[in-house]
Design an enzyme around this catalytic site. Structure first.
Site, PDB file in Angstrom:
ATOM      1  N   VAL A  60      -6.146  -2.405  -4.250  1.00  0.00           N
ATOM      2  CA  VAL A  60      -6.944  -3.458  -3.612  1.00  0.00           C
ATOM      3  C   VAL A  60      -8.375  -3.307  -4.102  1.00  0.00           C
ATOM      4  CG1 VAL A  60      -7.828  -4.386  -1.445  1.00  0.00           C
ATOM      5  CG2 VAL A  60      -5.480  -3.563  -1.567  1.00  0.00           C
ATOM      6  N   GLY A 105     -12.908  -0.188  -3.702  1.00  0.00           N
ATOM      7  CA  GLY A 105     -11.497  -0.384  -4.020  1.00  0.00           C
ATOM      8  C   GLY A 105     -10.675   0.734  -3.409  1.00  0.00           C
ATOM      9  N   LYS A 106      -9.390   0.611  -3.411  1.00  0.00           N
ATOM     10  CA  LYS A 106      -8.496   1.684  -2.937  1.00  0.00           C
ATOM     11  C   LYS A 106      -7.084   1.340  -3.379  1.00  0.00           C
ATOM     12  CE  LYS A 106      -9.164   5.311  -0.078  1.00  0.00           C
ATOM     13  NZ  LYS A 106     -10.422   6.061   0.090  1.00  0.00           N
ATOM     14  N   GLY A 107      -6.258   2.343  -3.543  1.00  0.00           N
ATOM     15  CA  GLY A 107      -4.891   2.060  -3.930  1.00  0.00           C
ATOM     16  C   GLY A 107      -4.024   3.279  -3.781  1.00  0.00           C
TER      17      GLY A 107
END
Ligand code: NAD
Length: 418
Positions: A60, A105-107
């Site tokens: 994301v 962001g992150k994932g």
């Protein structure tokens, strides 16, 4: 991770407060709430025994108005897209508050890394990079370790990315030193927690020497926060892991304890197995101790409406992400508790990640002293800004931190235009 749905709601309330305070118009609110990009993709893995397991990968990207997306890669069996949306959003506010030239962001992958072999993890990580190679990069989106990942996964990312786009260590941070990792990255978050704890304590007339501190967690953040506070003369009276906690009214021997914990962890043990005659207590009891400073440094949502009335600490430092739910936050504020919010308190990690990225771009490695000096300066500046904004606008520290972060992003969006 029973609180999978909680983070998003918590974050939205804090954002709503900032929008009200800054009188942000509805179009801008919508822009800031919704992520720039949300991706979910299949990750089939051929296991060592020949069977196929199906996992899902996520990334994301929330906001990039101030620079490339930046945020961790989490491996945990219960994660989903909504979880990453909340965490990516928090990274946007955190990088902005620390005035780093990044967005949020992150994932991650919905796998339990403890159930996979090293070979399977390498294959899965490299396949993840193949799927997102067009979305990540030193000027696009820079992953870092998060729960379930560490320097080894970052090294695999560098390798997989280099095959597609050429060698560039700045594609990920939190790498091993041999591949361009920064000196001081391992201790950065906990160390940052400790230096801001000391400053916040001073601002609220708590002498750090002899102050009673309870820390939930014995992981990376808890360890370096505890070690640093102990070295500054604080009495760390309690620590806990996921199974139980230990307590000693005169203060725990932190150096000895962490040296023993690393041995116990190697054999799959827990704090229960620690020798030394400490009193044992539950995680709930730890949070409710009558201490000067409480540092939740483990998981989210641990202070909530069912236990908030029993929380006695005067100063609470959010070392974990979102350890206090929204309703508990309101109750604590009404009662006059002082809370240092996560986007400030645990920002030491992303700050040193930024310093790693800078060094990688220069293809030069700094001495650890320089990294620590920059970390202290940047966190100190952010703390001063939050303190003065809180005083000027009559806000609590969380509201002040969100106001500064959101305001900076709105300015960047307006300057860049639509
Ligand atoms: P870690 O995996 O090293 O440690 C996690 C700790 O939480 C362990 O001590 C574990 O025993 C404990 N724990 C797990 N489940 C628990 C439960 N149900 N109840 C009580 N304790 C439990 O993780 P970490 O890197 O130390 O991160 C801790 C927190 O800090 C997380 O919320 C993370 O998102 C946040 N954080 C970490 C960093 C970083 O650089 N490591 C940066 C910013 C924020």
């Amino acid at each position: 991770m029973s609180n999978q749905k909680a983070p998003r709601k918590t974050c939205e309330k804090f954002l709503d407060d900032a929008f009200d305070h800054l009188q942000v118009d509805l179009e801008m609110q919508q822009l800031l709430r919704s992520p720039y990009r949300e991706v979910r993709f299949e990750l089939p893995l051929k296991r060592d025994n020949g069977s196929i397991s199906m996992f899902y990968g996520y990334r994301v990207q929330h906001n990039q108005s101030r620079g490339p997306f930046k945020g961790g890669l989490r491996y945990h069996k219960n994660v989903d897209l909504e979880h990453f949306v909340a965490l990516a959003e928090i990274m946007t506010w955190k990088t902005s508050l620390l005035d780093l030239p990044f967005g949020g962001g992150k994932g991650g992958i919905n796998c339990d890394p403890t159930e996979l072999s090293s070979h399977e993890l390498e294959t899965l990580t490299k396949r993840y990079v193949q799927r997102v190679s067009m979305l990540i990069g030193p000027d696009r989106d820079i992953p870092a370790p998060d729960m379930g990942t560490g320097p080894q996964e970052m090294a695999w990312i560098v390798d997989a990315f280099s095959i597609i786009k050429g060698f560039n260590p700045a594609v990920a941070t939190g790498k091993p030193l041999e591949l361009g990792g920064a000196q001081g990255r391992i201790e950065a978050t906990g160390y940052g927690v400790a230096i801001l704890t000391e400053r916040a304590a001073k601002a609220h007339d708590i002498d750090i020497v002899g102050a009673k501190v309870a820390i939930q967690g014995v992981g990376n953040v808890a360890e370096y926060a505890a070690r640093t506070l102990f070295s500054k003369g604080a009495k760390v009276v309690a620590l806990s892991d996921s199974k139980c906690g230990i307590y000693q009214n005169k203060g725990l021997e932190i150096e000895e304890i962490f040296n023993s914990i690393s041995e116990i962890k190697k054999d799959g043990g827990s704090l229960r197995d620690l020798k030394g005659g400490h009193k044992q207590l539950s995680n709930e009891e730890l949070l409710e101790l009558d201490v000067d400073i409480l540092i939740p440094a483990a998981i989210g949502g641990v202070i909530h409406e069912d236990n908030v009335d029993n929380i006695l600490a005067k100063l609470i430092i959010e070392a974990a992400n979102m350890p206090i739910t929204c309703s508990a936050d309101s109750t604590l504020n009404e009662r006059g508790a002082i809370i240092l919010p996560d986007i400030l308190a645990n920002a030491g990690g992303v700050t040193v990640s930024y310093l790693e990225w800078v060094q990688n771009r220069q293809r030069y490695q700094w001495h650890k002293d320089k990294v620590i000096e920059q970390l202290e300066e940047r966190m100190g500046n952010a703390w001063q800004e939050v303190q003065s904004r809180a005083g000027k606008d009559k806000l609590n520290y969380r509201q002040a931190a969100y106001a500064i972060a959101v305001e900076r992003i709105i300015k960047a969006i307006n300057l860049r235009g639509f």
